[in-house]
Design a protein around this motif. Structure first.
Motif, mmCIF file in Angstrom:
data_model
loop_
_atom_site.group_PDB
_atom_site.id
_atom_site.type_symbol
_atom_site.label_atom_id
_atom_site.label_comp_id
_atom_site.label_asym_id
_atom_site.label_seq_id
_atom_site.Cartn_x
_atom_site.Cartn_y
_atom_site.Cartn_z
ATOM 1 N N LEU A 115 0.873 -1.172 0.000
ATOM 2 C CA LEU A 115 0.000 0.000 0.000
ATOM 3 C C LEU A 115 0.915 1.228 0.000
ATOM 4 N N GLU A 116 0.357 2.419 -0.185
ATOM 5 C CA GLU A 116 1.156 3.605 -0.443
ATOM 6 C C GLU A 116 2.242 3.846 0.620
ATOM 7 N N PRO B 88 5.171 5.960 2.554
ATOM 8 C CA PRO B 88 5.396 7.382 2.821
ATOM 9 C C PRO B 88 6.380 7.961 1.799
ATOM 10 N N ARG C 174 8.430 10.318 1.876
ATOM 11 C CA ARG C 174 9.776 10.662 2.337
ATOM 12 C C ARG C 174 10.638 9.413 2.491
ATOM 13 N N GLU D 164 7.439 1.209 12.642
ATOM 14 C CA GLU D 164 6.980 0.124 11.798
ATOM 15 C C GLU D 164 5.511 -0.145 12.054
ATOM 16 N N MET D 165 4.857 -0.604 11.000
ATOM 17 C CA MET D 165 3.429 -0.850 11.084
ATOM 18 C C MET D 165 3.159 -2.344 11.242
ATOM 19 N N TRP E 149 0.062 -4.939 10.783
ATOM 20 C CA TRP E 149 -1.270 -4.935 10.183
ATOM 21 C C TRP E 149 -1.936 -6.303 10.252
ATOM 22 N N ARG F 91 4.570 -0.286 5.591
ATOM 23 C CA ARG F 91 3.160 -0.286 5.246
ATOM 24 C C ARG F 91 2.818 -1.711 4.816
ATOM 25 N N PRO F 92 1.528 -2.070 4.772
ATOM 26 C CA PRO F 92 1.189 -3.451 4.444
ATOM 27 C C PRO F 92 1.743 -3.896 3.085
ATOM 28 N N PRO G 172 -3.668 2.018 -10.272
ATOM 29 C CA PRO G 172 -4.924 1.523 -9.703
ATOM 30 C C PRO G 172 -6.163 1.932 -10.502
ATOM 31 N N MET H 129 4.928 10.450 -4.966
ATOM 32 C CA MET H 129 3.512 10.239 -4.677
ATOM 33 C C MET H 129 2.717 9.840 -5.911
ATOM 34 N N VAL H 130 3.367 9.752 -7.059
ATOM 35 C CA VAL H 130 2.596 9.498 -8.280
ATOM 36 C C VAL H 130 3.215 8.363 -9.091
ATOM 37 N N ASN I 50 -1.943 12.121 -9.694
ATOM 38 C CA ASN I 50 -1.599 10.762 -10.102
ATOM 39 C C ASN I 50 -2.706 10.192 -10.982
#
Lengths: 717, 286
Positions: free
Chosen positions: A18-19, A21, A23, A150-151, A153, A162-163, A193, A261-262, A313
């Motif tokens: 998934l998106e 970050p 940075r 860290e995430m 999920w 991220r996942p 997407p 981001m795109v 995007n």
């Protein structure tokens, strides 16, 4: 199955997420690629001439390594059995011993070999296939990647940034099976997407970029600004199509963020009410570039215009609608900023000062009101020497924190400093003071802009020195990865403020002298002493801070391609300032390939060596009879040293290290002859002491710029 | 017709079809739907949970006397929570946006890093703010910690900011102009028809009329009550008092009755209460 006996192939790995970050995407991608490359390399899966490529988009990290083996041949282990004499009878038939050994190995005796007088069995371990190791190895690299937070999920998989949603493994044209983070590896990737929602098969690892482009995804190479420039061109085109005379305002940080981001960028324009142009440019920039990540527009004269370019995007079928959406955010944000700005203006900066007593600076270090007083005290000690009017500097120290209680900074923390400058100016503070306030937090990051005025530089130094002094006093030094108060960044900024390799804009010769001459430990001690007694020992902490800063400088120097041995040699000469460290290094670097210096370094090493290990080393000359020429040589050396000492001292006082090195080169002949002709460790104790003292003097002189004994021979890297 | 009430109906239908339980809002003033026990308390235990609900929220400091086009002290959040988080949570969310009429070929949806943190609840999570044509219309969060405790399993949360979402959907520049729904004889009610007077009056109350000493007194009293309730084995009533304390703090803040330094102390006091409740609730739910 992947072609096991075929030559090495390109290995393609993509982690769909998934998106990520914005940075983090680039550093994650670089780190993932390099760790994967070395992990595979360590287990010998990669041919020596392999190359590594890596990319990222907001939704993937990808790596391609050329020339990866599909199979790692199993090693052969030799098991030794009984000696040949025991293994075979005279008729050459196997004995019970040989048969027993063969049985133990699980083979018939005919399969046993003979080596060096023994029967042996050569057992080949099975080959390892890439698919057996790849998935666990990739998972380990992912789990070990450094990250700030860290995430979690899913309970059954390790955390990540991220996942993780998909895994692609492709070796040449062959999918490699495996499971990573609970997901089966496939030869499928994911397109944009919206523009290409269906899974995209990748037939060969070399098709990767083309397949993604067909799925409306532009890859960004880890170290390749290509996508950024492509986006910038889109921005310019959009701006010119709208207003031929308007030019987008370029900002690298925002451009980089937007590029991260795109996957399929397009640019569109929007406008905002003209009255917001009355806001200070820094406030407009913070709202447009910082918060909304859209690019302001200016005319040829550099005046900002009531419009912007946004990068999205999506190739929208109704870009105007998207633009109106952006406007619907930008205008209220500017309205809010405008409202805060107007509210703040009603209060003079000095009226905010009592509020500072209510804001904690740091646990155990009191509130901001106390920080303000300490900064003022420090400034009153140094401003005059720095070339700034003491009273004005005190005033700056008094006001520099005041904007932290303003509503504008409350809403836009990055405007700290700039907001203070605007408000001070509106309430009649002199321009020099306002400029300094605006620059008090520069440089913000490792590479960003430094203050353009000496006053701003001094103020930024004051803030950083007080901060570092406080945290060191209460024992909150950064350790390992942990640096919760960003002290390393503060220190790196401080180093850059004092580094003559940087632009010392606005500094008079007096200020430059201050920066080159004033010992770091004095600057820190005077800050440490403004804290209440009993927190920690200022003397010890001043030394610690010196080392902490030098360590930051070392990193900076090595990152710039400097040599570690040069740095160590100069540090051993105990420079008191960042400036003198840099200038010594420059001088060394300038002469590093000169034969004169090389010879001098060799002689100097001999001097140090002799002084350190005099008992063992001087045997070469022990027993040599004193000669007349020896005495002349000694006298010659003494004269040379006496002549040089004042010259070198004078040059050192103004940091003319290149000149000093040239002078020192004149010592190589007298020293060489001295070693050849004079017995240093004379049997006469008086003579011995005298000669050792002479060498100590020579050594002191030679170490003015650097401790030559720490330099590598010139041919070493 | 895109209006407020239809969007809520659609979301209700959408998420209940996805297996979420529909719930009523909590009848207490709160700053965000995360305070609803269906979020805060349910994130603390280990049992599966999925719920969707509308929650009116109040943030007194954001009052603008009805004059700001998109900021008010009272607004609506639509909340979806799921535990464990389904692998296709993001796809579900995107499908919900399509269900309320967003065409992704026209409108840009972007997920921008946002690390959510609630100091008063001792909670933090990682995720995104969701941009619709540049406007933040939702938050998408994987809770990592709640009430000081690590969330296990992790609960996922989507919070739709309905006013902003509707402004973008209906191309309306001002919150009060949003269509709410059709009433008697087909008359279209606008958001402002229903809430603007309330916004103006509540702004006066929050900023001028609320009695700071009364609020502070009540806040202090709650601290004792929470301890009392917990020792009597009543974590749910205790938690309601925490929600109340948080709102009192917001009111005091709006009245500018607390200094900057005191502010931090208030936050810590609420967090202490929230953590005590979380601890008690966890012990009892095991």
């Amino acid at each position: 199955m992947s072609g096991h006996s075929s030559p090495p192939q390109d290995l393609l790995i993509e982690i769909g997420t998934l998106e990520l970050p914005a940075r983090l995407a680039a550093p994650l991608s670089r780190e993932f690629a390099s760790r994967l490359f070395s992990a595979l390399g360590e287990c010998d899966w990669i041919e020596p001439d392999a190359c590594l490529e890596s990319w990222h988009t907001p939704r993937r990290l990808a790596v391609r390594i050329s020339r990866v083996r599909g199979i790692s041949p199993g090693q052969t282990v030799v098991h030794r059995g009984p000696s040949l004499e025991r293994a075979f009878d005279i008729k050459g038939q196997p004995t019970a011993a040989a048969l027993g050994f063969a049985r133990k190995q699980g083979v018939g005796w005919e399969e046993l070999g003979r080596e060096e007088g023994y029967v042996v069995f050569r057992k080949k371990r099975p080959d390892t296939h890439l698919e057996e190791v790849l998935a666990p190895l990739v998972e380990k690299v992912l789990t070990d990647l450094p990250r700030d937070r860290e995430m979690r999920w899913h309970s059954r998989v390790p955390p990540f940034v991220r996942p993780i949603q998909s895994i692609l493994f492709l070796h040449g044209n062959f999918p490699v099976p495996g499971r990573v983070y609970g997901l089966d590896a496939t030869p499928l990737t994911r397109g944009h997407p919206v523009h290409h929602p269906d899974p995209l098969p990748v037939m060969s690892s070399n098709d990767y970029e083309a397949v993604l482009a067909s799925g409306c995804v532009l890859l960004q190479g880890s170290d390749d600004p290509g996508l950024r420039e492509r986006i910038w061109a889109l921005i310019e085109t959009a701006a010119h199509a709208w207003h031929p005379d308007w030019q987008p305002v370029r900002n690298e940080a925002t451009l980089t963020e937007v590029a991260n981001m795109v996957e399929w960028p397009s640019a569109l324009t929007g406008s905002f009410p003209e009255r917001f142009l009355a806001l200070p440019e820094a406030v407009l920039a913070e709202v447009l570039l910082g918060q909304q990540r859209v690019f302001p527009l200016s005319d040829a004269a550099g005046h900002w215009k009531p419009g912007f370019v946004a990068v999205v995007n999506l190739e929208s079928i109704d870009p105007q609608r998207v633009g109106r959406g952006e406007e619907r955010v930008v205008s209220p944000r500017l309205a809010d900023a405008h409202f805060f700005y107007q509210e703040d203006l009603k209060q003079a900066p000095a009226e905010r000062l009592p509020d500072l007593d209510e804001i904690i600076f740091a646990k155990k270090l009191g509130h901001l009101g106390q920080r303000r007083k300490r900064i003022m005290k420090w400034l009153s000690r140094w401003a005059g020497d720095f070339g700034i009017d003491t009273e004005l500097a005190q005033e700056a120290g008094s006001l520099v924190l005041a904007d932290l209680t303003s509503r504008l900074v409350g809403e836009f923390p990055r405007l700290a400093g700039i907001a203070g400058a605007v408000y001070a100016s509106a309430h009649g503070s002199p321009p020099a003071l306002c400029e300094a306030l605006a620059e008090a937090y520069l440089p913000e990051t490792a590479n960003s802009k430094l203050p353009q005025t000496a006053f701003g530089r001094l103020l930024s130094m004051a803030l950083r020195i007080d901060l570092l002094a406080g945290y060191f006093l209460i024992g909150e030094k950064p350790t390992g990865q942990r640096d919760p108060y960003a002290l390393r960044r503060a220190a790196l900024g401080l180093v850059r403020l004092m580094d003559p390799a940087e632009d010392w804009a606005g500094c008079t010769p007096g200020t430059c002298r201050f920066l080159l001459d004033t010992a770091l430990t004095s600057l820190f001690r005077s800050a440490l002493e403004t804290y209440p007694e009993g927190l920690g020992n200022p003397e010890i902490q001043a030394g610690e801070l010196y080392s902490f800063l030098m360590e930051r400088f070392r990193g900076l120097y090595l990152d710039g391609g400097g040599r570690a041995d040069h740095y160590e040699a100069v540090l051993a000469a105990q420079p008191t300032t960042i400036g003198s460290t840099r200038l010594r290094l420059d001088a060394l670097n300038r002469l590093k390939d000169q034969p004169d210096l090389t010879t001098l370094i060799q002689i100097a090493k001999r001097v140090t060596h002799l002084l350190r290990h005099r008992e063992e080393t001087d045997t070469a000359v022990v027993g040599r009879a004193p000669t007349v020429s020896g005495e002349r040589t000694e006298a010659y050396l003494i004269n040379q040293i006496c002549d040089l000492e004042p010259i070198v001292a004078e040059a050192a006082s103004t940091h003319r290290y290149h000149e000093i090195l040239i002078h020192l080169c004149t010592l190589q002949n007298p020293l060489a002859r001295f070693f050849d002709e004079v017995l240093v460790l004379s049997p006469d104790p008086k003579l011995k002491e005298k000669r050792l003292d002479l060498l100590k003097r020579a050594n002191r002189l030679l170490s003015t710029v650097a401790d030559f004994s720490r330099l590598q021979p010139p041919h070493a890297p | 017709m895109t209006d407020f009430q239809n969007v809520v109906f659609t979301l209700n239908r959408f998420w209940t079809a996805e297996g979420c339980l529909w719930l009523p809002p909590l009848d207490l003033p709160m700053g965000a739907a995360t305070f609803h026990p269906a979020t805060f308390l349910r994130a603390l235990d280990s049992r599966p949970w999925a719920a969707a609900f509308l929650q009116p929220c109040r943030r007194p400091q954001d009052g603008r006397y009805g004059e700001n086009p998109n900021r008010g002290q009272h607004y609506f959040q639509y909340q979806v929570v799921q535990k464990p988080v389904p692998d296709h949570f993001q796809d579900q969310f995107l499908a919900s946006l399509e269900a309320i009429g967003i065409n992704r070929r026209v409108d840009e949806i972007r997920f921008v890093e946002d690390n959510w943190e609630s100091p008063t609840l001792g909670a933090w999570g990682l995720g995104w703010e969701v941009w619709l044509n540049g406007m933040e219309v939702a938050q998408f969060t994987y809770f990592q910690q709640m009430g000081g405790f690590s969330c296990e399993p992790v609960m996922g949360e989507i919070t739709y900011g309905l006013e902003r979402l509707l402004m973008s959907l209906s191309q309306t520049d001002e919150m009060y102009g949003l269509p709410w729904g059709a009433g008697t004889e087909g008359r279209i009610f606008r958001y402002g028809d229903l809430f603007r007077d309330n916004e103006i009056e509540m702004s006066h109350y929050n900023f001028e009329q609320a009695d700071p000493s009364e609020l502070a007194h009540r806040f202090q009293k709650i601290e004792g009550e929470v301890q009392e309730l917990l020792s009597t084995g009543l974590p749910r009533p205790a938690y309601e008092r925490v929600i109340e304390a948080s709102h009192l703090f917001n009111l005091l803040d709006a009245r500018r009755a607390i200094s900057v330094g005191e502010r931090q102390r208030y936050v810590l006091r609420i967090r202490k209460l929230a953590q005590a409740v979380a601890q008690d609730y966890r012990t009892r739910s095991e």
